[in-house]
Design a protein around this motif. Sequence first.
Motif, PDB file in Angstrom:
ATOM      1  N   UNK A 224      -4.319 141.786 -51.280  1.00 56.12           N
ATOM      2  CA  UNK A 224      -3.175 141.003 -51.833  1.00 56.12           C
ATOM      3  C   UNK A 224      -3.579 140.851 -53.242  1.00 56.12           C
ATOM      4  N   UNK A 225      -2.967 140.650 -53.606  1.00 57.41           N
ATOM      5  CA  UNK A 225      -2.367 140.247 -55.300  1.00 57.41           C
ATOM      6  C   UNK A 225      -3.540 138.852 -55.833  1.00 57.41           C
ATOM      7  N   UNK A 226      -4.170 139.090 -56.994  1.00 61.95           N
ATOM      8  CA  UNK A 226      -4.814 137.821 -57.278  1.00 61.95           C
ATOM      9  C   UNK A 226      -4.012 136.561 -57.436  1.00 61.95           C
ATOM     10  N   UNK A 228      -3.889 133.947 -59.405  1.00 56.74           N
ATOM     11  CA  UNK A 228      -3.487 133.672 -60.664  1.00 56.74           C
ATOM     12  C   UNK A 228      -3.347 134.877 -61.362  1.00 56.74           C
ATOM     13  N   UNK A 229      -2.863 135.755 -60.546  1.00 58.86           N
ATOM     14  CA  UNK A 229      -2.431 137.668 -61.416  1.00 58.86           C
ATOM     15  C   UNK A 229      -0.709 136.269 -61.756  1.00 58.86           C
ATOM     16  N   UNK A 230      -0.294 136.787 -63.036  1.00 61.65           N
ATOM     17  CA  UNK A 230       1.459 136.241 -63.439  1.00 61.65           C
ATOM     18  C   UNK A 230       2.234 137.129 -62.656  1.00 61.65           C
ATOM     19  N   UNK A 231       1.766 138.362 -61.984  1.00 63.57           N
ATOM     20  CA  UNK A 231       3.029 139.602 -61.754  1.00 63.57           C
ATOM     21  C   UNK A 231       3.548 138.567 -60.631  1.00 63.57           C
ATOM     22  N   UNK A 232       2.953 137.423 -60.007  1.00 64.85           N
ATOM     23  CA  UNK A 232       3.157 136.953 -58.846  1.00 64.85           C
ATOM     24  C   UNK A 232       4.472 136.224 -59.175  1.00 64.85           C
ATOM     25  N   UNK A 233       4.956 135.406 -60.670  1.00 63.34           N
ATOM     26  CA  UNK A 233       5.952 134.845 -60.809  1.00 63.34           C
ATOM     27  C   UNK A 233       6.912 136.245 -61.221  1.00 63.34           C
ATOM     28  N   UNK A 234       6.650 137.091 -61.810  1.00 65.47           N
ATOM     29  CA  UNK A 234       7.551 138.184 -62.281  1.00 65.47           C
ATOM     30  C   UNK A 234       7.785 138.510 -61.309  1.00 65.47           C
ATOM     31  N   UNK A 235       6.698 138.523 -59.668  1.00 60.43           N
ATOM     32  CA  UNK A 235       8.022 139.346 -58.534  1.00 60.43           C
ATOM     33  C   UNK A 235       9.254 138.177 -57.406  1.00 60.43           C
ATOM     34  N   UNK A 236       8.939 136.758 -58.477  1.00 58.30           N
ATOM     35  CA  UNK A 236       9.680 136.098 -57.224  1.00 58.30           C
ATOM     36  C   UNK A 236      10.792 136.431 -56.732  1.00 58.30           C
ATOM     37  N   UNK A 237      11.452 136.804 -57.890  1.00 58.79           N
ATOM     38  CA  UNK A 237      12.886 137.162 -57.843  1.00 58.79           C
ATOM     39  C   UNK A 237      13.690 138.577 -57.576  1.00 58.79           C
ATOM     40  N   UNK A 238      12.592 138.920 -56.755  1.00 56.54           N
ATOM     41  CA  UNK A 238      12.177 140.971 -56.049  1.00 56.54           C
ATOM     42  C   UNK A 238      13.999 141.156 -55.109  1.00 56.54           C
TER      43      UNK A 238
END
Length: 577
Positions: A224-226, A228-238
């Motif tokens: 799993x990603x941290x 707090x990692x901003x990448x989770x929001x960046x992947x929201x539209x994957x």
Amino acid sequence: MIEFDDDRYEEAGFADDEHGAEEAPAEAATRRRRAVRIGVAVVCGGMLAVGGVGAYNVANAIRGGSGGGGAQPVQPAAATATRAPTAQEAETAAKGFLDAWAKQDFAAAAALTDRQDLATGALATFQRTLNPEEFTLTPTGAAAAPAGQPGRTAVGFHARLRFDGVDRAWEYDGSLGVVRTDEGRTAVHWEPGVIHPSLAAGGSIDVRTVDALPGRLVDRNGKPFDESSPVKAMLAGVKTGGAGTGTPGRAVVLVRGSAQPAEQLFALTDPGAAEFKVTLDAELQRAADAALKEQTGGGGAGSVVAVEPSTGHVLAMASAPAGAFNRALGGGIAPGSTMKVVTGAALLEAGLRPDSPAPCRDTATSPRVWHNDERGDHLGYTLADDFAHSCNTAFIEQGLAKLQPGTLAKVASEQFGLGLEWHTGLLSFDARIPAPGNRDEQAAEYIGQGSVRMNTLLMASVAATVQSGTFRQPVVVDGVADRATAPGRLPAGVASDLRAMMAKTVREGTARTPMAGIGGQVGAKTGTAEVDGKNPNSWFIAYRGDLAVAVEVEGAGHGAEAAGRAAAQILRVGNNG
């Protein structure tokens, strides 16, 4: 599913009990006949999807069909508002009703109520809808009688239902109101809440399918990603293509109409969530987040993309400021001298070699006057020297002399896949290299200025293409359909020469300082992009083994500084997947 309609009194023309004594027996019986609708309702609400069990239609039984246990409906015996049953009488009546219900003798249980016509089908429907493997009902003694309802004695009970394949039981407490009928019989007063207390306010009980949970986001190794990692929001539209869809669950639910979400009473099977796997690497992603945050000062703008050259998998991506526009994939900005990798490929294909003489003059004209970051003439430079020291004037002069307008865009498309429509799994900006309208525009393109527009996803792919010799369109989700493919690939000689020139840039050129101490197969190119007269943007692309990186930091100056430091920090972590 069982559904109760509280408008039954008006529908049947039933009058208050106080008038019953003045009427003929037949008229009284007619007035006491209550029409009740108990049927199947299909309702979808909230997260609970349609998946209910077909319910037994009790209304059919009231009109002469067979009821639970095969009993025929009889006329109801209405309760009186006279003396309430004693506690002993109430407990005896309640126990008889509960025993018969638990044994699924619905006719016998209904006969112990004051509304046999309603109770028989409702009890059968409840049983058939839930279909428990084991059903026990235990009296719990006297309970508080409902306010404003004289003539009743309340008895509590505990229900326990076990289901096949479920390791826990559904348990709930209910209450029965026991009354004395006109006939002098002690009976359970029938009402919806007899089956479950939640039905006292109306509604129905059903078994429904519960939507699966969203897939748990994990990296290429299942980590799993941290949080707090901003990448989770960046992947929201994957775009997952169906990946990450978990298994649905099943639950006993209370439904009160299509406008309200169904309320879960008991989970028969919990919904599952499949692991939604992306190509990113959690460890490398942490390094990218940290490196970009450090080089942007926690508030500036910039972006990072790391790509695996052998697969095209995006291993990390970061964009600053966090929560804003994703410039790593969606940005369209001038790449500066990192574009000289593509210009260098065009010049090599046009017949130049890395050791071909290509003087680096202090200025060049197109007729616009161009100069270098470091002023002065270096007339003995070769093409490889010009590349390593990022000589603008030499690339402009060689480009204007050796290449036709439009050649750069053709090489970029056919060998590097730039300008094609990419399908990464996320929305992304495709490269823009417009046809130059004059020699000034043509000169600007050779050094990544003018109308050329790129982002770090595109330029990380450029570095990856040089490292592997083959363009592999980057993806965030493996197996993305319609992945772009370049018409050709880098000629073997061109790829080898570019790797040699990028390695020279690390050893003795502009990338020497940030790449110091990084061993293995390495190559890099710096870029300093001037945009609208502002402080130049810092650009850096590089590779180390099977890891290619591109970084840009807005307004940070020379590429070897902020962008170079961030790229080197990521390359030191390496591709250990």
